[in-house]
Design a protein around this motif. Sequence first.
Motif, short mmCIF file in Angstrom:
data_model
loop_
_atom_site.label_atom_id
_atom_site.label_comp_id
_atom_site.label_asym_id
_atom_site.label_seq_id
_atom_site.Cartn_x
_atom_site.Cartn_y
_atom_site.Cartn_z
N GLY A 162 0.82 -1.20 0.00
CA GLY A 162 0.00 0.00 0.00
C GLY A 162 0.86 1.26 0.00
O GLY A 162 2.06 1.22 0.29
N PHE A 191 -13.85 -5.19 6.13
CA PHE A 191 -13.10 -4.10 5.50
C PHE A 191 -11.65 -4.48 5.24
O PHE A 191 -11.01 -3.93 4.33
CB PHE A 191 -13.17 -2.83 6.37
N LYS A 192 -11.11 -5.43 6.03
CA LYS A 192 -9.74 -5.88 5.80
C LYS A 192 -9.62 -6.60 4.45
O LYS A 192 -8.55 -6.62 3.85
CB LYS A 192 -9.29 -6.81 6.92
N THR A 221 -12.05 -5.95 1.77
CA THR A 221 -12.48 -5.04 0.71
C THR A 221 -11.55 -3.84 0.54
O THR A 221 -11.38 -3.32 -0.57
CB THR A 221 -13.90 -4.54 0.98
N LYS A 222 -10.93 -3.39 1.62
CA LYS A 222 -10.11 -2.17 1.56
C LYS A 222 -8.61 -2.45 1.57
O LYS A 222 -7.83 -1.66 1.02
CB LYS A 222 -10.46 -1.26 2.74
N LEU A 223 -8.18 -3.53 2.21
CA LEU A 223 -6.76 -3.70 2.48
C LEU A 223 -6.09 -4.85 1.72
O LEU A 223 -4.86 -4.84 1.57
CB LEU A 223 -6.53 -3.91 3.98
N LYS A 238 -8.80 -7.60 -3.94
CA LYS A 238 -9.04 -6.49 -4.88
C LYS A 238 -8.57 -6.79 -6.29
O LYS A 238 -8.90 -6.04 -7.22
CB LYS A 238 -8.37 -5.22 -4.35
#
Length: 340
Positions: free
Chosen positions: A34, A286-287, A289-291, A296
Amino acid sequence: MIVTYIRSSSYNNYEYCQMQYFITYVLGHRSTSGKKAQLGTIVHKVMECLAKGKKEMQDNPKKKKLTIVDDALEKIDFTTSSLGTKTFVSKLLKMSYEYYSESCEHSYTPKDFAFCKDLVDMALTYNDGQFDPRNRKIVAAEPQFDIPIMEDWAKYEYTMPDGKKIDGRLAIKGTIDLVTEVDDGVIEVIDWKTGRRLNWATGEEKTYEKLCVDPQLLLYNYAITHLFPEYKQAIMSIFFIKDGGPFSMCFDKSDQKSFLEMLEKRFKQIKRNDFPKPISQERANFKCTKLCHFYKNNWPGTNTSMCQHVEDNLKAFGYDETVSKCTREGHSIGYYEAPG
């Protein structure tokens, strides 16, 4: 699962998400760091080069002109008088920022450079420069280790998907940010942290009490006794630059025993697990979907996320065939990187 070595990152990653551990450390698929992690790498590189510069001065006390040799920034010339200047720090930061920002996929802005500068300044000026590498006696900057565990439980023997048998001993591997000498027979390990003071698996803040049993610090303490046995006492300092400052712990032999017990437990957990689970079966966390890079991004040639693709293979073909199939596909698409 096949496990031949454990790093602090892999130890924690298994607790965070078994599936992410499997894809990363067994199948060997690389994930993209990231942006915040990349910014942290820039800051780490500045601190590393300052430590290397100080070590060069220690090793060559009569020389006025010296050179830092770095794997990323290559050769950096400096003088004994320039090392301690803000101008030299700015030069290192600019070189590090340009190198990492130009070689990754993220977009960078002037605010990102300012963020890195603030972190470097905070680390160097804390408590009148207490943790500035230039004010320390450097033992080693970024020493790497690969240490076999000489306990009976650490022996392993696996039959690979192709029928080949491998055997050996579990090893711990890693890289320590900085090792300094603070007194005769006493060293201090310093680990820079540019992120939040959290256990990302549980979401809990890492208090001093939790840090005293933190796997990474205990692993480093065990490693340091093997890397530098001439030192009889070690201080472990973890410096959360933006989230609480430095926390320092002193460990003894009883802590080494505790670490080996923790390591044995995690080693056996991973070995017994032939169907790793994601954090969330629905991938709604969220870990995921976002991280998570593996959520992803789709498996190449499919409309299915990498994480889901691997789980579907586990359900359809079982562990051995999934390892064989997915690593073979990984080789063909250029994603595979041999673990270790």
